[in-house]
Design an enzyme around this catalytic site. Structure first.
Site, PDB file in Angstrom:
ATOM      1  CD  GLU A  29      28.735 128.396  -6.507  1.00  0.00           C
ATOM      2  OE1 GLU A  29      28.025 127.439  -6.460  1.00  0.00           O
ATOM      3  OE2 GLU A  29      28.178 129.376  -7.492  1.00  0.00           O
ATOM      4  CB  SER A  33      39.755 123.991  -5.423  1.00  0.00           C
ATOM      5  OG  SER A  33      40.351 124.617  -4.377  1.00  0.00           O
ATOM      6  CD  GLU A  44      42.199 136.538  -8.440  1.00  0.00           C
ATOM      7  OE1 GLU A  44      41.905 136.151  -7.212  1.00  0.00           O
ATOM      8  OE2 GLU A  44      41.175 136.521  -9.172  1.00  0.00           O
ATOM      9  NE  ARG A  45      45.437 131.506  -9.840  1.00  0.00           N
ATOM     10  CZ  ARG A  45      44.831 130.561 -10.602  1.00  0.00           C
ATOM     11  NH1 ARG A  45      44.976 130.305 -11.536  1.00  0.00           N
ATOM     12  NH2 ARG A  45      43.846 130.115 -10.085  1.00  0.00           N
ATOM     13  NE  ARG A  73      65.135 142.847  22.965  1.00  0.00           N
ATOM     14  CZ  ARG A  73      64.443 143.134  23.980  1.00  0.00           C
ATOM     15  NH1 ARG A  73      63.841 144.192  24.410  1.00  0.00           N
ATOM     16  NH2 ARG A  73      64.104 142.125  24.941  1.00  0.00           N
ATOM     17  CD  GLN A 113      61.764 132.195  16.851  1.00  0.00           C
ATOM     18  OE1 GLN A 113      60.552 132.080  16.735  1.00  0.00           O
ATOM     19  NE2 GLN A 113      62.456 131.766  17.838  1.00  0.00           N
ATOM     20  N   GLY A 154      61.589 138.163  18.901  1.00  0.00           N
ATOM     21  CA  GLY A 154      61.328 137.239  19.997  1.00  0.00           C
ATOM     22  C   GLY A 154      60.023 137.637  20.588  1.00  0.00           C
TER      23      GLY A 154
HETATM   24  C1  LIG Z   1      39.766 136.133   3.274  1.00  0.00           C
HETATM   25  C2  LIG Z   1      39.261 135.374   1.783  1.00  0.00           C
HETATM   26  C3  LIG Z   1      39.180 136.399   1.041  1.00  0.00           C
HETATM   27  C4  LIG Z   1      38.369 135.807  -0.376  1.00  0.00           C
HETATM   28  N1  LIG Z   1      38.155 136.790  -1.472  1.00  0.00           N
HETATM   29  C5  LIG Z   1      37.448 136.111  -2.626  1.00  0.00           C
HETATM   30  C6  LIG Z   1      36.696 136.943  -3.415  1.00  0.00           C
HETATM   31  O1  LIG Z   1      36.765 138.201  -3.197  1.00  0.00           O
HETATM   32  N2  LIG Z   1      36.046 136.336  -4.407  1.00  0.00           N
HETATM   33  C7  LIG Z   1      35.896 134.888  -4.545  1.00  0.00           C
HETATM   34  O2  LIG Z   1      35.356 134.325  -5.381  1.00  0.00           O
HETATM   35  N3  LIG Z   1      36.568 133.975  -3.652  1.00  0.00           N
HETATM   36  C8  LIG Z   1      37.569 134.544  -2.668  1.00  0.00           C
HETATM   37  N4  LIG Z   1      38.148 133.931  -1.564  1.00  0.00           N
HETATM   38  C9  LIG Z   1      37.791 132.251  -2.014  1.00  0.00           C
HETATM   39  C10 LIG Z   1      39.252 131.783  -2.218  1.00  0.00           C
HETATM   40  O3  LIG Z   1      39.618 131.932  -3.452  1.00  0.00           O
HETATM   41  C11 LIG Z   1      39.106 130.217  -2.049  1.00  0.00           C
HETATM   42  O4  LIG Z   1      38.950 130.131  -0.407  1.00  0.00           O
HETATM   43  C12 LIG Z   1      40.072 129.138  -2.521  1.00  0.00           C
HETATM   44  O5  LIG Z   1      39.927 129.242  -3.936  1.00  0.00           O
HETATM   45  C13 LIG Z   1      39.987 127.838  -2.194  1.00  0.00           C
HETATM   46  O6  LIG Z   1      38.500 127.276  -2.329  1.00  0.00           O
HETATM   47  P1  LIG Z   1      37.920 126.549  -1.151  1.00  0.00           P
HETATM   48  O7  LIG Z   1      37.919 127.639   0.234  1.00  0.00           O
HETATM   49  O8  LIG Z   1      36.609 126.115  -1.302  1.00  0.00           O
HETATM   50  O9  LIG Z   1      38.791 125.199  -0.612  1.00  0.00           O
HETATM   51  P2  LIG Z   1      38.399 123.798  -1.300  1.00  0.00           P
HETATM   52  O10 LIG Z   1      38.317 124.198  -2.930  1.00  0.00           O
HETATM   53  O11 LIG Z   1      37.512 123.215  -0.681  1.00  0.00           O
HETATM   54  O12 LIG Z   1      39.825 123.128  -0.913  1.00  0.00           O
HETATM   55  C14 LIG Z   1      40.112 122.452   0.262  1.00  0.00           C
HETATM   56  C15 LIG Z   1      41.581 122.108   0.023  1.00  0.00           C
HETATM   57  O13 LIG Z   1      41.537 120.845  -0.837  1.00  0.00           O
HETATM   58  C16 LIG Z   1      42.593 121.138  -1.686  1.00  0.00           C
HETATM   59  N5  LIG Z   1      42.397 120.729  -3.027  1.00  0.00           N
HETATM   60  C17 LIG Z   1      41.013 120.888  -3.706  1.00  0.00           C
HETATM   61  N6  LIG Z   1      41.117 120.435  -4.794  1.00  0.00           N
HETATM   62  C18 LIG Z   1      42.275 119.716  -5.106  1.00  0.00           C
HETATM   63  C19 LIG Z   1      43.091 118.971  -6.054  1.00  0.00           C
HETATM   64  N7  LIG Z   1      42.518 118.873  -7.430  1.00  0.00           N
HETATM   65  N8  LIG Z   1      44.248 118.668  -5.830  1.00  0.00           N
HETATM   66  C20 LIG Z   1      44.823 118.747  -4.533  1.00  0.00           C
HETATM   67  N9  LIG Z   1      44.409 119.696  -3.723  1.00  0.00           N
HETATM   68  C21 LIG Z   1      43.129 120.094  -3.913  1.00  0.00           C
HETATM   69  C22 LIG Z   1      42.755 122.759  -1.608  1.00  0.00           C
HETATM   70  O14 LIG Z   1      44.173 123.146  -2.209  1.00  0.00           O
HETATM   71  C23 LIG Z   1      42.783 123.058  -0.277  1.00  0.00           C
HETATM   72  O15 LIG Z   1      43.833 122.848   0.461  1.00  0.00           O
HETATM   73  C24 LIG Z   1      38.476 134.308  -0.368  1.00  0.00           C
HETATM   74  C25 LIG Z   1      38.760 133.633   0.420  1.00  0.00           C
HETATM   75  C26 LIG Z   1      39.279 134.071   1.572  1.00  0.00           C
HETATM   76  C27 LIG Z   1      39.553 133.131   2.723  1.00  0.00           C
END
Ligand SMILES: Cc1cc2nc3c(=O)[nH]c(=O)nc-3n(C[C@H](O)[C@H](O)[C@H](O)COP(=O)(O)OP(=O)(O)OC[C@H]3O[C@@H](n4cnc5c(N)ncnc54)[C@H](O)[C@@H]3O)c2cc1C
Length: 388
Positions: free
Chosen positions: A129, A134, A243-244, A269, A337, A340
């Site tokens: 959302e 996260s 997924e992971r 090259r 890299q 080049g």
């Molecule tokens: C191209 C793309 C495709 C995607 N496809 C999907 C999809 O199909 N379905 C879907 O549901 N989602 C999708 N995502 C979403 C993706 O899973 C999220 O972007 C990701 O889980 C991170 O959430 P956020 O962007 O809200 O970052 P945030 O949660 O706002 O985090 C921002 C930063 O804070 C850090 N952070 C947050 N909490 C902690 C903590 N407790 N400790 C330390 N660091 C923390 C994070 O690691 C990150 O560096 C997609 C994202 C992208 C960019």
């Protein structure tokens, strides 16, 4: 290593998939990367070949094959060098469809899973959302029961296949008062009134359409609930293992592709009167990077083997994504890299690889969140159990 996990049938499958991708996909990749839109016909072709139903029951048109066929599909998809195209396919076949298959009723499977396998319908999975991805339990989208319906309000963002999909698998709170315990999963038809989506522009994965979705009084039948109400969070966590691991496998495959390309380039090259693969500084780098990739690959195959046997591999799948995406980023950076200035040019594959790879440590759980999960398992002895 190949003989350890892959049979002659697997190898034949890989060959026919490679031929299919070269003939049906590769000629269109540059166009889809530029337009940001994958043409509909290719989904049907994937469906006809059975590639969307590899791990799904034959009853719905699937092939019910072991996980190493999926490993092959993922690896070969990376090698057409469009992270966006690969993501569109695996987000449909392994994110959205996994929920339909595991938690969907018979009616849902007939209505959505069978046409997803045949390539007639495309799905997406909506968890993240705008207020935060996260913190899954902190989501704000609600689905409130009213008679025989649920009314969904809220928004989702960064959704792969967010615009072209025919249905959405959506996580929403049926009981917003109990945090993560109030999350449920639903399938929502694209045509439902009140649902709208906006395309997002992004660094990489350019062929895939990534969308923001708004739900404004979206009314869906109560039977579109997947599994039990309130069990959405454990369902999501359970499927995160696959997924992971998928993202770990994608990472080792694109790193391997980058290395293969770079080594070939280096053998052609010339600089200072010899091919650049004769410079020790570069040779040792190749040796180091290849070792890293091979370790990731061996580990990822071993996790796939255990997952295929039905083990609940939360820790190992988390490690797979954490390590492999880091290695892929490093390998691709260094391979660029090696080329080049040509590495920086769009006519060569490394530029796209670099920007596509950057999503690895972000999507599907950031590396920070993965370290957090692993620390809880290793230090706090936290255990995770499957939801079903
Ligand atoms: C191209 C793309 C495709 C995607 N496809 C999907 C999809 O199909 N379905 C879907 O549901 N989602 C999708 N995502 C979403 C993706 O899973 C999220 O972007 C990701 O889980 C991170 O959430 P956020 O962007 O809200 O970052 P945030 O949660 O706002 O985090 C921002 C930063 O804070 C850090 N952070 C947050 N909490 C902690 C903590 N407790 N400790 C330390 N660091 C923390 C994070 O690691 C990150 O560096 C997609 C994202 C992208 C960019």
């Amino acid at each position: 290593m190949n003989n350890l996990y892959f049979t002659e049938e697997h190898n034949l499958f890989r060959k026919s998939l490679q031929d299919f991708l070269q003939k049906e996909v590769v000629p269109y990749i540059d166009k889809w990367e530029q337009t940001g839109e994958i043409e509909r016909f290719i989904w049907k072709k994937f469906g006809e070949m059975g590639f969307l139903g590899i791990k799904y029951p034959e009853a719905y048109g699937g092939m019910d094959l072991d996980l190493f066929y999926t490993v092959i599909l993922l690896e070969e998809l990376q090698k057409v060098n469009s992270g966006g195209f690969a993501a569109a396919i695996w987000a449909h076949a392994y994110l959205a469809m996994t929920h339909l298959n595991a938690e969907g009723s018979e009616a849902i499977k007939q209505k959505y899973l069978a046409p997803s396998i045949s390539g007639d319908m495309i799905g997406c999975l909506c968890i993240t959302e705008p207020f935060g991805g996260s913190d899954v339990a902190g989501m704000r989208t609600t689905a409130i029961k009213e008679g025989d319906s649920y009314i969904i309000n809220g928004s989702k963002t960064f959704i792969t296949n967010g615009l072209l999909s025919d249905y959405l698998v959506v996580a929403a709170k049926t009981d917003p008062t109990v945090g993560g315990k109030g999350i449920s999963m639903f399938v929502v038809d694209r045509k439902t009134p009140g649902l709208s989506s906006t395309k997002l522009d992004k660094l990489g994965w350019r062929a895939s359409d990534t969308g923001e979705i708004a739900f404004d009084q979206v009314k869906i039948p109560a039977e579109n609930l997947l599994g039990e109400a309130g069990k959405g969070f454990p369902y999501i966590m359970q499927h995160f293992s696959l997924e992971r691991l998928i993202m770990g496998i994608n990472a080792h495959a694109r790193a391997e592709f980058a290395l293969e390309y770079a080594v070939k380039y280096m053998s052609e090259r010339q600089a200072f009167g010899k091919t650049i693969d004769q410079f020790q500084a570069l040779r040792h780098k190749v040796a180091e990077l290849s070792t890293e990739v091979e370790f990731c690959k061996a580990f990822n195959y071993s996790v796939a083997y255990r997952l295929n046997k039905g083990e609940y591999v939360v820790k190992e799948a988390t490690m797979s994504k954490l390590k492999s995406t880091k290695v892929a980023d490093e390998v691709i950076y260094e391979c660029l890299q090696f080329l080049g200035g040509y590495g920086y040019m769009e006519d060569y594959p490394l530029a796209r690889l670099l920007r596509d790879s950057r999503l690895g440590p972000i999507g599907g759980g950031t590396s920070e969140i993965l370290r957090e999960i692993l620390a809880k398992i290793i230090i706090d002895k936290k255990t995770y159990k499957p939801a079903t």
